[in-house]
Design a protein around this motif. Structure first.
Motif, PDB file in Angstrom:
ATOM      1  N   UNK A   2     -11.502  58.209  59.143  1.00 49.76           N
ATOM      2  CA  UNK A   2     -10.568  58.833  58.205  1.00 49.76           C
ATOM      3  C   UNK A   2     -10.656  60.355  58.261  1.00 49.76           C
ATOM      4  N   UNK A   3     -11.859  60.877  58.381  1.00 56.10           N
ATOM      5  CA  UNK A   3     -12.047  62.332  58.455  1.00 56.10           C
ATOM      6  C   UNK A   3     -11.440  62.878  59.749  1.00 56.10           C
ATOM      7  N   UNK A   4     -11.581  62.162  60.836  1.00 49.43           N
ATOM      8  CA  UNK A   4     -11.019  62.613  62.116  1.00 49.43           C
ATOM      9  C   UNK A   4      -9.496  62.662  62.033  1.00 49.43           C
ATOM     10  N   UNK A   5      -8.890  61.619  61.475  1.00 53.28           N
ATOM     11  CA  UNK A   5      -7.435  61.599  61.303  1.00 53.28           C
ATOM     12  C   UNK A   5      -6.995  62.762  60.417  1.00 53.28           C
ATOM     13  N   UNK A   6      -7.740  63.004  59.348  1.00 52.33           N
ATOM     14  CA  UNK A   6      -7.406  64.102  58.432  1.00 52.33           C
ATOM     15  C   UNK A   6      -7.412  65.447  59.158  1.00 52.33           C
ATOM     16  N   UNK A   7      -8.423  65.680  59.992  1.00 53.20           N
ATOM     17  CA  UNK A   7      -8.524  66.946  60.725  1.00 53.20           C
ATOM     18  C   UNK A   7      -7.391  67.089  61.734  1.00 53.20           C
ATOM     19  N   UNK A   8      -7.083  66.018  62.448  1.00 51.09           N
ATOM     20  CA  UNK A   8      -6.000  66.064  63.432  1.00 51.09           C
ATOM     21  C   UNK A   8      -4.645  66.271  62.774  1.00 51.09           C
ATOM     22  N   UNK A   9      -4.461  65.736  61.581  1.00 44.66           N
ATOM     23  CA  UNK A   9      -3.186  65.840  60.878  1.00 44.66           C
ATOM     24  C   UNK A   9      -3.020  67.167  60.150  1.00 44.66           C
ATOM     25  N   UNK A  10      -4.095  67.937  60.030  1.00 43.79           N
ATOM     26  CA  UNK A  10      -4.039  69.190  59.277  1.00 43.79           C
ATOM     27  C   UNK A  10      -3.164  70.230  59.978  1.00 43.79           C
ATOM     28  N   UNK A  11      -2.413  71.014  59.222  1.00 47.10           N
ATOM     29  CA  UNK A  11      -1.647  72.123  59.820  1.00 47.10           C
ATOM     30  C   UNK A  11      -2.535  73.155  60.505  1.00 47.10           C
ATOM     31  N   UNK A  12      -3.828  73.187  60.158  1.00 45.09           N
ATOM     32  CA  UNK A  12      -4.749  74.128  60.798  1.00 45.09           C
ATOM     33  C   UNK A  12      -5.040  73.740  62.247  1.00 45.09           C
ATOM     34  N   UNK A  13      -4.861  72.463  62.584  1.00 44.63           N
ATOM     35  CA  UNK A  13      -5.189  71.967  63.928  1.00 44.63           C
ATOM     36  C   UNK A  13      -3.983  72.129  64.851  1.00 44.63           C
ATOM     37  N   UNK A  14      -4.235  72.684  66.030  1.00 42.14           N
ATOM     38  CA  UNK A  14      -3.163  72.899  67.005  1.00 42.14           C
ATOM     39  C   UNK A  14      -3.454  72.262  68.360  1.00 42.14           C
ATOM     40  N   UNK A  15      -4.726  71.936  68.594  1.00 42.77           N
ATOM     41  CA  UNK A  15      -5.137  71.469  69.917  1.00 42.77           C
ATOM     42  C   UNK A  15      -6.094  70.293  69.773  1.00 42.77           C
ATOM     43  N   UNK A  16      -5.903  69.263  70.598  1.00 47.61           N
ATOM     44  CA  UNK A  16      -6.895  68.194  70.748  1.00 47.61           C
ATOM     45  C   UNK A  16      -7.313  68.169  72.210  1.00 47.61           C
ATOM     46  N   UNK A  17      -8.608  68.166  72.445  1.00 47.54           N
ATOM     47  CA  UNK A  17      -9.120  68.160  73.814  1.00 47.54           C
ATOM     48  C   UNK A  17      -9.973  66.912  74.033  1.00 47.54           C
TER      49      UNK A  17
END
Length: 457
Positions: free
Chosen positions: A108-123
């Protein structure tokens, strides 16, 4: 003493440390936070923030094991990166990791971070097997259920529903056309499980191709003990690497990103020539050294390259077999690249274990060896160095000489038992075999491999 933010001030002056405020948003979520990521992408990002950029802290995700979380979280996610050469070692403190999560309990925390407007990149550095591909390259859905696909899909749906921009998805793994493969596989998942997300994903998310290169051996207890004596505190997450580092990225981003190019990365229009050279020359030579070196009784890369017979095979593979199959890009000198690779292999300070390189070979030899074999075969030529490597790999996966760490270990062992030494080449690489490819072993090539297998066994 265990490394932590409270005692950073006690580090020796020679250890460089981050001067930026680490209490900033996570702009990057990284899947597969192993040693390579910590020596490569996290180090580039640390340099960006050290130069004044902000908003690029990294949330690292371990897909299965909690070992990295256990190493870094008690240390406030700090760790040291030590560059080793034949001379002195140089150590710096990396501060770009904000938290380390485990895919299962922290989903749930990982999904929250990925969905945040602060996140722009996933590697991603999940290794070849982390993409959960079948032998034909399509997505293996049962395996993918336990991978990053459902997590990322849920997060992207939340971004869409909230009107948040898409993500740049950067595969940093040794896959030919890694960005294109990630996009194709992600679309397979979306079309099957969330078809209403398909158009949004295509229009808003990008998957640049890229090539990454840095040799990062697994850290040993001896490494950690030696570092502790030198810096005066224990770092359970310490990473050790070589001075050389390369990151070539296709200029195709969905939104903001760190200025990695200010710290040595190359942003280019076409990654293919660099990627192909790395896969066929560096990785191809590494695999040859791994399987042949282990059979020759060696433990480390620098020992194997010092073996005259193996050194000759490596040079033959790189310059006579692989290099002629590569259309060099602008400013790319493949002969100089081969010489540079041999010099890197010779570095005695790295202690890069052959057994580490030998892992998961069934997922690697296709790009590292079989593509070269197919191209040379189409021109009426063969590749004796690569064929020698195949003989050593087949000997390895027989399970008779050492422990085999490979997702197809059991099936390859069964093929060996059924086909025997005289039939294993075609059973593995021929029609219907698990590694069937554009290369079809000729009678002459089968005989060549069989002769070397006989000598090995």
């Amino acid at each position: 003493m265990r490394l932590s933010s409270e005692i950073v001030s006690r580090l020796p002056d020679a250890v460089a440390r981050p001067g930026y405020d680490r209490a900033q948003p996570c702009g990057i979520v990284h899947f597969g936070i192993g040693a390579f990521h910590r020596a490569h992408q996290a180090a580039y990002t640390d340099a960006c923030m050290g130069a004044g950029e902000s908003g690029w802290m990294i949330a690292g995700v371990s897909m299965r094991s909690a070992s990295v979380a256990d190493q870094l979280n008690p240390q406030d996610e700090l760790y040291t990166l030590t560059v080793r050469s034949a001379g002195e070692s140089e150590t710096r403190l990396i501060g770009s990791v904000a938290e380390v999560l485990v895919a299962g309990p922290d989903r749930d925390r990982i999904v929250e971070l990925l969905a945040s407007p602060d996140c722009h990149v996933a590697t991603f550095t999940v290794t070849e097997k982390g993409y959960c591909r079948k032998s034909d390259g399509s997505l293996d859905f049962p395996k993918a259920e336990d991978g990053f696909y459902p997590i990322l899909c849920d997060a992207l749906a939340l971004r869409r529903d909230a009107g948040v921009a898409g993500l740049s998805l950067l595969s940093c793994d040794n896959l030919s056309g890694n960005g294109k493969q990630l996009r194709r596989l992600m679309l397979e998942w979306i079309e099957a499980r969330a078809p209403d997300l398909r158009d949004w994903f295509i229009e808003n998310c990008t998957t640049p191709d890229m090539m990454v290169d840095r040799i990062v051996p697994a850290s040993s207890d001896e490494d950690l003990d030696s570092l502790e004596q030198r810096i005066g505190m224990r770092d359970e997450g310490a990473v050790f690497t070589e001075a050389f580092t390369q990151w070539v990225i296709e200029d195709d981003f969905a939104g903001p990103r760190p200025s990695w190019e200010d710290h040595g990365a190359q942003i280019v229009s076409d990654v293919a020539p660099f990627e192909t050279a790395k896969l066929r020359m560096l990785n191809g030579a590494h695999s040859l050294l791994a399987y042949a070196g282990l059979d020759h009784g060696h433990t480390f890369v620098h020992e194997a390259i010092a073996d005259a017979a193996l050194r000759s095979l490596v040079k033959q593979l790189m310059t006579e077999e692989a290099a002629p199959t590569i259309a060099a890009g602008d400013g790319q000198d493949l002969d100089s690249y081969a010489d540079e690779l041999v010099a890197r292999f010779e570095n005695p300070a790295l202690n890069h274990r052959l057994a580490q390189i030998a892992m998961d070979g069934s997922q690697k030899v296709g790009q590292r060896w079989l593509e070269t074999l197919a191209i040379q075969q189409s021109q009426g030529k063969s590749c004796e160095a690569i064929l020698t490597g195949i003989a050593h790999w087949l000997n390895h996966v027989s399970g008779d000489v050492r422990q085999v760490e490979d997702p197809q270990a059991d099936s390859l062992r069964a093929i060996w038992q059924q086909a025997g030494a005289d039939g294993v080449v075609l059973a593995v690489f021929g029609e219907g075999g698990p590694l069937q490819s554009d290369w079809t072993p000729s009678e002459t090539e089968v005989a060549f491999i069989d002769d070397r297998l006989t000598a090995l066994r």
